[in-house]
Motif scaffolding. Structure first.
Motif, PDB file in Angstrom:
ATOM      1  N   PHE A 236       0.815  -1.164   0.114  1.00  0.00           N
ATOM      2  CA  PHE A 236       0.075   0.000  -0.121  1.00  0.00           C
ATOM      3  C   PHE A 236       0.865   1.254   0.110  1.00  0.00           C
ATOM      4  O   PHE A 236       2.054   0.984   0.519  1.00  0.00           O
ATOM      5  CB  PHE A 236      -0.916   0.084   1.013  1.00  0.00           C
ATOM      6  CG  PHE A 236      -0.356   0.231   2.627  1.00  0.00           C
ATOM      7  CD1 PHE A 236      -0.045   1.502   3.267  1.00  0.00           C
ATOM      8  CD2 PHE A 236       0.309  -0.816   3.254  1.00  0.00           C
ATOM      9  CE1 PHE A 236       0.450   1.586   4.362  1.00  0.00           C
ATOM     10  CE2 PHE A 236       0.848  -0.898   4.509  1.00  0.00           C
ATOM     11  CZ  PHE A 236       1.117   0.555   5.090  1.00  0.00           C
ATOM     12  N   PRO A 237       0.548   2.416  -0.487  1.00  0.00           N
ATOM     13  CA  PRO A 237       1.103   3.678  -0.648  1.00  0.00           C
ATOM     14  C   PRO A 237       0.932   4.300   0.539  1.00  0.00           C
ATOM     15  O   PRO A 237       0.140   4.276   1.385  1.00  0.00           O
ATOM     16  CB  PRO A 237       0.437   4.234  -1.888  1.00  0.00           C
ATOM     17  CG  PRO A 237      -0.946   3.950  -1.770  1.00  0.00           C
ATOM     18  CD  PRO A 237      -0.821   2.547  -1.235  1.00  0.00           C
ATOM     19  N   LEU A 238       2.295   5.139   0.781  1.00  0.00           N
ATOM     20  CA  LEU A 238       2.655   6.070   2.210  1.00  0.00           C
ATOM     21  C   LEU A 238       2.047   7.574   1.464  1.00  0.00           C
ATOM     22  O   LEU A 238       3.009   7.839   0.715  1.00  0.00           O
ATOM     23  CB  LEU A 238       3.719   5.921   2.730  1.00  0.00           C
ATOM     24  CG  LEU A 238       4.122   4.390   3.083  1.00  0.00           C
ATOM     25  CD1 LEU A 238       5.728   4.488   3.582  1.00  0.00           C
ATOM     26  CD2 LEU A 238       3.282   3.691   4.153  1.00  0.00           C
ATOM     27  N   VAL A 239       1.178   7.811   1.971  1.00  0.00           N
ATOM     28  CA  VAL A 239       0.735   9.281   1.247  1.00  0.00           C
ATOM     29  C   VAL A 239       0.290  10.227   2.688  1.00  0.00           C
ATOM     30  O   VAL A 239      -0.419   9.444   3.595  1.00  0.00           O
ATOM     31  CB  VAL A 239      -0.466   9.161   0.474  1.00  0.00           C
ATOM     32  CG1 VAL A 239      -1.069  10.622   0.022  1.00  0.00           C
ATOM     33  CG2 VAL A 239      -0.438   8.257  -0.652  1.00  0.00           C
ATOM     34  N   GLY A 240       0.881  11.356   2.854  1.00  0.00           N
ATOM     35  CA  GLY A 240       0.915  12.152   3.824  1.00  0.00           C
ATOM     36  C   GLY A 240      -0.113  13.142   3.734  1.00  0.00           C
ATOM     37  O   GLY A 240      -0.415  13.960   4.660  1.00  0.00           O
ATOM     38  N   ASN A 241      -0.385  13.522   2.402  1.00  0.00           N
ATOM     39  CA  ASN A 241      -1.309  14.470   2.164  1.00  0.00           C
ATOM     40  C   ASN A 241      -2.263  13.869   0.964  1.00  0.00           C
ATOM     41  O   ASN A 241      -1.763  13.965  -0.213  1.00  0.00           O
ATOM     42  CB  ASN A 241      -0.673  15.919   1.930  1.00  0.00           C
ATOM     43  CG  ASN A 241      -1.546  17.006   1.804  1.00  0.00           C
ATOM     44  OD1 ASN A 241      -2.698  17.052   2.059  1.00  0.00           O
ATOM     45  ND2 ASN A 241      -0.984  18.248   1.369  1.00  0.00           N
ATOM     46  N   MET A 242      -3.393  14.283   1.038  1.00  0.00           N
ATOM     47  CA  MET A 242      -4.644  13.923   0.223  1.00  0.00           C
ATOM     48  C   MET A 242      -4.847  15.235  -0.653  1.00  0.00           C
ATOM     49  O   MET A 242      -5.641  14.908  -1.784  1.00  0.00           O
ATOM     50  CB  MET A 242      -5.705  13.236   0.889  1.00  0.00           C
ATOM     51  CG  MET A 242      -5.512  12.200   1.793  1.00  0.00           C
ATOM     52  SD  MET A 242      -4.651  10.760   0.958  1.00  0.00           S
ATOM     53  CE  MET A 242      -5.649  10.021  -0.100  1.00  0.00           C
ATOM     54  N   ARG A 243      -4.711  16.289  -0.208  1.00  0.00           N
ATOM     55  CA  ARG A 243      -5.008  17.686  -1.116  1.00  0.00           C
ATOM     56  C   ARG A 243      -4.031  17.780  -2.189  1.00  0.00           C
ATOM     57  O   ARG A 243      -2.744  17.695  -2.098  1.00  0.00           O
ATOM     58  CB  ARG A 243      -4.985  18.777   0.072  1.00  0.00           C
ATOM     59  CG  ARG A 243      -4.901  20.175  -0.615  1.00  0.00           C
ATOM     60  CD  ARG A 243      -6.490  20.365  -1.281  1.00  0.00           C
ATOM     61  NE  ARG A 243      -7.357  20.743  -0.098  1.00  0.00           N
ATOM     62  CZ  ARG A 243      -8.755  21.098  -0.394  1.00  0.00           C
ATOM     63  NH1 ARG A 243      -9.104  21.208  -1.702  1.00  0.00           N
ATOM     64  NH2 ARG A 243      -9.375  21.143   0.524  1.00  0.00           N
ATOM     65  N   LEU A 244      -4.597  17.857  -3.314  1.00  0.00           N
ATOM     66  CA  LEU A 244      -3.778  18.187  -4.498  1.00  0.00           C
ATOM     67  C   LEU A 244      -3.725  19.919  -4.883  1.00  0.00           C
ATOM     68  O   LEU A 244      -2.643  20.404  -5.102  1.00  0.00           O
ATOM     69  CB  LEU A 244      -4.439  17.602  -5.704  1.00  0.00           C
ATOM     70  CG  LEU A 244      -4.248  15.904  -5.669  1.00  0.00           C
ATOM     71  CD1 LEU A 244      -5.067  15.386  -6.979  1.00  0.00           C
ATOM     72  CD2 LEU A 244      -2.884  15.614  -5.548  1.00  0.00           C
ATOM     73  N   GLN A 245      -5.138  20.250  -4.987  1.00  0.00           N
ATOM     74  CA  GLN A 245      -5.041  21.623  -5.060  1.00  0.00           C
ATOM     75  C   GLN A 245      -6.549  22.302  -4.506  1.00  0.00           C
ATOM     76  O   GLN A 245      -7.272  21.801  -4.236  1.00  0.00           O
ATOM     77  CB  GLN A 245      -4.771  22.265  -6.496  1.00  0.00           C
ATOM     78  CG  GLN A 245      -6.039  21.696  -7.229  1.00  0.00           C
ATOM     79  CD  GLN A 245      -5.425  22.239  -8.623  1.00  0.00           C
ATOM     80  OE1 GLN A 245      -5.127  23.561  -9.011  1.00  0.00           O
ATOM     81  NE2 GLN A 245      -6.095  21.516  -9.771  1.00  0.00           N
ATOM     82  N   PHE A 246      -6.170  23.665  -4.094  1.00  0.00           N
ATOM     83  CA  PHE A 246      -7.509  24.334  -3.381  1.00  0.00           C
ATOM     84  C   PHE A 246      -8.307  24.857  -4.488  1.00  0.00           C
ATOM     85  O   PHE A 246      -7.817  25.109  -5.622  1.00  0.00           O
ATOM     86  CB  PHE A 246      -6.961  25.350  -2.340  1.00  0.00           C
ATOM     87  CG  PHE A 246      -6.431  24.914  -1.194  1.00  0.00           C
ATOM     88  CD1 PHE A 246      -7.388  24.643  -0.036  1.00  0.00           C
ATOM     89  CD2 PHE A 246      -4.983  24.795  -1.012  1.00  0.00           C
ATOM     90  CE1 PHE A 246      -6.623  24.219   1.199  1.00  0.00           C
ATOM     91  CE2 PHE A 246      -4.494  24.460   0.165  1.00  0.00           C
ATOM     92  CZ  PHE A 246      -5.282  23.899   1.282  1.00  0.00           C
ATOM     93  N   PRO A 247      -9.424  25.041  -4.239  1.00  0.00           N
ATOM     94  CA  PRO A 247     -10.516  25.862  -5.156  1.00  0.00           C
ATOM     95  C   PRO A 247      -9.801  27.185  -5.816  1.00  0.00           C
ATOM     96  O   PRO A 247      -9.286  27.883  -4.839  1.00  0.00           O
ATOM     97  CB  PRO A 247     -11.575  26.150  -4.519  1.00  0.00           C
ATOM     98  CG  PRO A 247     -11.859  25.206  -3.263  1.00  0.00           C
ATOM     99  CD  PRO A 247     -10.404  25.033  -3.009  1.00  0.00           C
ATOM    100  N   SER A 248      -9.807  27.433  -6.826  1.00  0.00           N
ATOM    101  CA  SER A 248      -9.314  28.537  -7.635  1.00  0.00           C
ATOM    102  C   SER A 248     -10.017  29.637  -7.570  1.00  0.00           C
ATOM    103  O   SER A 248      -9.688  30.989  -7.685  1.00  0.00           O
ATOM    104  CB  SER A 248      -8.972  28.320  -9.092  1.00  0.00           C
ATOM    105  OG  SER A 248      -9.955  28.161  -9.759  1.00  0.00           O
TER     106      SER A 248
END
Length: 926
Positions: A236-248
């Motif tokens: 399984f992948p180790l991911v520390g932040n699920m946010r890619l980008q905020f609303p523009s």
């Protein structure tokens, strides 16, 4: 601003601290402290644009380097002061030209020689070169030496006789708008070779980077390291932040997030609109310190040690999670990787890469032991510098080194001089080096935005040196592609070219600097050939310069080993035998200890003394939050045979980088000590130091030097007196230590301010109270950095560790004076603690409670010092402050409180006696 008081005190004692007929310079008496402070926060004075040419650590602001060089070389004439102010604050060219003429006329041998023995990226030699003097820089690191040449040597040369380049010029309408038509030859040609290398690399790696549907290379690829679960055995992948980008802020744009989906024994990633709906798989549990990994399939939790162990066991794999594109009208967006993109990345076979020159294309140099704190991936099982990237990232840089070597060969074949071909190759290699900062497993996706107005939303690649000099590591990391966008070749070339153009434009009459790789303890110069040594020594244990820059070195030598063999022909990583630092970590057999630092720094200053002319100056720019580092620095100067004649503080660090832990650096002026100096007694030197500092304070007050800065500037006159003697002996025959006079200097500044509390001199109060009162006068309720707090404590022979909790509270912002109630009071409590307890007691029980505090602390009703402290706290606080309100009420009821003390004390004694009597059921009556 002058230190004449120190000079007079020394002369009165019959001591000459420096040798011969000394040539006076402004640094001995004056320095543009306020002008440096004002300039470092500006574009012109910060040095940020110059930094875009080359990456190095602890960058010295241009304004401070310029001030140090000018004040060191300028004759001690009042007319030079306004010129220096204009040059430091505004970079005034006419002022610099006037100063240049004055300086050269002041030296009988003609143009003076200025040497920086710790030149780093060359900021101090740059400022000397701009004056038209002979500027020389040496550094132990070949990486730093290259940076100096790119900044202060090649831009100052005339390249107009070089033949045309054999490559297609990089010119278009956008370039003309940005840079104009009348660019220097060097800038034009650097742009051309940068474009040539970019195209060659793109052609070489195109098959491994499929283009997007819009016909362009994606700008970014988000990866994650995967591990096998200890429970279910699935990866399984180790991911520390699920946010890619905020609303523009665009209609319908909700931002993007990552979603991980378990599907049988496999998993896949999805990109969804909106905020994250899933917790990261690698994060700290709520309320706990330290991160752990949670299996995406079964939820089993793996400790950080377990995760690290899998790395050392070779169980890490890389998996592609998302792809970043640039789309017209939409900006940067993310999507799920296509199958062909996953397959293309998997096709990279580094084993088939031919060597680069006589070296493997992939850096196989081992990361030295004990570097977990500096090269953080080495704490997770990555053993070589080639391991710090995934295979496709490594391929991209291998092809970049190959392209740089080919372009250099093409330049020589076209008739370019050896120096010009080396210069152009050096600038391209520096661009590769700057791209390295955003291209390892420590380069993470950085998303900004999400505020109420939804402005300023964007995504970036996070610099691996975000912690100043530590190569970051993380499991979910970003790979920049061969096209355009953050972290790409295209993104780093523009700022570098602008910086080069700026350096050339601001150096019209400069002489090329001379840069050599050399150890500071073995300088390659003859005795007595240098007029001034101006340097910025290594900062004790703050930065591991060599270890942090080895990532650059292993790649630069693959480009430049044949181009600059004096710098990059070595084997392995950089030689750190003579590196003057205190190394962090616990490597076995580590030689860079505190003792080594002090010994080697002394040897370096002794070498500086050897190469200096008899009337020369040594100027040291230094900053550190630990007084022990200052003791070692000043001790090394004394042991090497120098007398400190001045010290000038500047508040430079946070303005320049925004992240440094020290806020004040000090420019220290030194002269060579007289060969035969007298012996003095402690009592004599105590008097002279106090007199010299107080005389200097009067002039500093007139010049407007802030009180906090006077505390550090006091080292100058104190050390000049102290250095005027070969020994300072106590009545028992023991030699007085250097630290005695650092403390005495700061105490003299405080005493010179003649602080009185209700006509009571501050020195008549207990030490913690003196400290607290002075702190409150200086800083009020603001946060104070650790270094300043530690130095202030020294004035009263207090240790910061003793004050933490009792008088000070600590936070991320620094230290703050406590005004809340202490945990308890006794007859040993300071007046300041008792006053704080009185404020709390008033709120809890009025006059009787306050009287109880006084009785417990064994204070009398007429204790003038205590009531003076109460009044002082009230004066320094706003009237609306709760503590001020409480103590104001205490003052108004002082008479009543005084009459109650004996009653409360008697009642407490009676109660204590009653509790001590045997009771009906006590053991004595059993």
């Amino acid at each position: 601003m002058t230190n004449n008081g120190a000079a007079q005190a020394t002369a009165a004692a019959g001591s000459t601290g420096t040798v011969g007929d000394m040539r006076e310079r402004l640094i001995d008496h004056w320095f543009p402290c306020a002008d440096v402070d004002a300039a470092v926060g500006t574009t012109a004075g910060s040095g940020r644009s110059e930094k875009a040419l080359f990456t190095w650590f602890a960058s010295r602001p241009i304004a401070q380097a310029r001030a140090a060089v000018l004040a060191t070389l300028a004759p001690a004439e009042d007319g030079a002061k306004d010129l220096i102010r204009a040059a430091v604050r505004h970079g005034d060219r006419a002022a610099l030209e006037d100063l240049s003429a004055r300086i050269r006329n002041a030296y009988p041998a003609g143009r003076p020689v200025v040497l920086d023995i710790f030149s780093g990226r060359g900021i101090i030699p740059l400022e000397a070169a701009r004056l038209g003097v002979t500027a020389v820089g040496t550094d132990l690191s070949p990486v730093a030496t290259l940076g100096g040449r790119l900044l202060a040597d090649y831009p100052m040369r005339d390249w107009s006789d070089e033949p045309p380049l054999p490559f297609k010029p990089a010119g278009d309408a956008a370039r003309k708008v940005l840079f104009g038509e009348d660019e220097p030859r060097l800038v034009v040609d650097v742009r051309t070779v940068l474009a040539e290398v970019e195209q060659r690399v793109a052609d070489a790696v195109a098959g491994f980077y499929p283009k997007a549907a819009n016909g362009r290379f994606p700008w970014a690829y988000l990866w994650a390291v995967t591990i096998p679960c200890d429970n279910c055995r699935r990866h399984f992948p180790l991911v520390g932040n699920m946010r890619l980008q905020f609303p523009s802020g665009r209609d319908g744009d909700l931002g993007q997030s990552l979603l991980l989906i378990a599907d049988g024994d496999r998993w896949r990633s999805e990109v969804i609109d909106g905020a994250p709906t899933q917790e990261p798989t690698f994060s700290a549990a709520a309320g706990r310190k330290g991160k752990s990994a949670r299996c995406l399939f079964c939820g089993h939790v793996h400790s950080l040690d377990s995760v690290k162990g899998k790395g050392f066991a070779g169980q890490y794999d890389d998996a592609l999670l998302a792809v970043g594109e640039e789309n017209e009208g939409l900006g940067k967006t993310f999507r799920v990787p296509r199958r062909d993109e996953i397959d293309a990345a998997a096709r990279v076979d580094l084993a088939t890469l031919p060597p680069v020159g006589n070296m493997p294309a992939v850096p196989d140099e081992p990361i030295p032991a004990g570097n977990q704190d500096t090269i953080r991936a080495s704490g997770y099982g990555y053993r070589t510098y080639g391991d710090l990237m995934n295979p496709r990232q490594t391929l991209l840089f291998a092809e970049t080194t190959r392209a740089i070597r080919a372009v250099h060969a093409g330049l020589l074949a076209a008739g370019a001089s050896t120096d010009y071909a080396a210069a152009l190759a050096g600038y391209v290699a520096a661009t590769m080096q700057r791209r390295l900062r955003m291209s390892t497993r420590g380069a993470k996706l950085r998303a900004f935005g999400g505020n109420a107005t939804r402005k300023g939303t964007w995504v970036q690649v996070h610099d691996i040196f975000a912690d100043e000099s530590k190569v970051s590591f993380q499991f979910d990391y970003l790979e920049s592609g061969p096209g355009t966008g953050p972290g790409t070749w295209d993104s780093v070339t523009g700022s570098g070219l602008q910086a080069l153009k700026k350096v050339i434009a601001e150096s019209p009459n400069a002489e090329p600097g001379r840069f050599r790789r050399a150890s500071a303890v073995a300088l390659p110069f003859r005795d007595g050939t240098v007029d001034a040594v101006v340097c910025d020594p290594p900062y004790y244990n703050m930065i591991d310069y060599g270890d942090a820059s080895d990532l650059f070195y292993v790649w630069l030598k693959r480009c430049l080993a044949d181009v600059m063999p004096d710098l990059f022909a070595g084997v392995g990583v950089q030689d750190k035998t003579d590196e003057i630092i205190v190394k962090r970590g616990n490597a076995p057999g580590e030689h860079r200890t505190r003792e080594f630092y002090e010994q080697m720094l002394g040897r370096a200053f002794a070498e500086a003394k050897r190469v200096l002319r008899a009337d020369g100056h040594l100027v040291v720019v230094f900053g550190h939050s630990d007084p022990d580092a200052w003791l070692r620095l000043l001790g090394a100067l004394r042991d090497a045979g120098f007398v400190v004649t001045s010290s000038w503080p500047s508040r430079t660090e946070t303005s320049n980088t925004g992240v440094a832990s020290i806020k004040v650096t000090v420019t220290i002026g030194c002269r060579v000590a007289a060969p035969q100096r007298p012996i003095a007694t402690v009592a004599q030197v105590d008097r002279e130091v106090t007199s010299a500092v107080k005389a200097a304070v009067r002039q500093w007050d007139a010049d407007g030097l802030a009180l906090t800065d006077q505390l550090m500037a006091a080292y100058g006159p104190a050390m000049e007196v102290y250095g005027g003697y070969s020994e300072v002996l106590s009545p028992g025959g023991e030699e007085a230590g250097l630290d005695r006079y650092l403390t005495l200097a700061r105490a003299a500044v405080r005493d010179a301010t003649a602080l009185k509390l209700d006509q009571l001199p501050l020195e008549t109060f207990d030490a913690p109270t003196r400290f607290a009162v002075f702190w409150q006068r200086l800083y009020g309720r603001t946060d104070v950095p650790k270094g300043e707090a530690r130095f202030l404590a020294q004035a009263d022979n207090l240790r910061l560790e003793e004050l933490r909790g009792a008088l000070l509270t600590e936070s991320k912002g620094g230290f703050k004076l406590r005004l809340d109630a202490p945990d308890a009071v006794s007859d040993r409590s300071s007046h300041f603690e008792v006053a704080r307890a009185m404020a709390k007691a008033w709120d809890n029980g009025g006059t009787e409670a306050v009287a109880g505090v006084l009785a417990t602390a064994d204070r009398q009703a007429n204790d003038a010092h205590l009531w003076a402290i109460v009044a002082e706290i009230v004066r320094q606080l706003p009237t609306s402050d709760p503590v001020a309100k409480a103590l104001t009420a205490v003052q108004r009821n002082a008479g009543t409180i005084g009459t109650m003390i004996e009653y409360v004390a008697a009642a407490a004694a009676a109660d204590s006696e009653a509790r001590a009597q045997p009771t009906l059921f006590g053991e004595d009556l059993a």
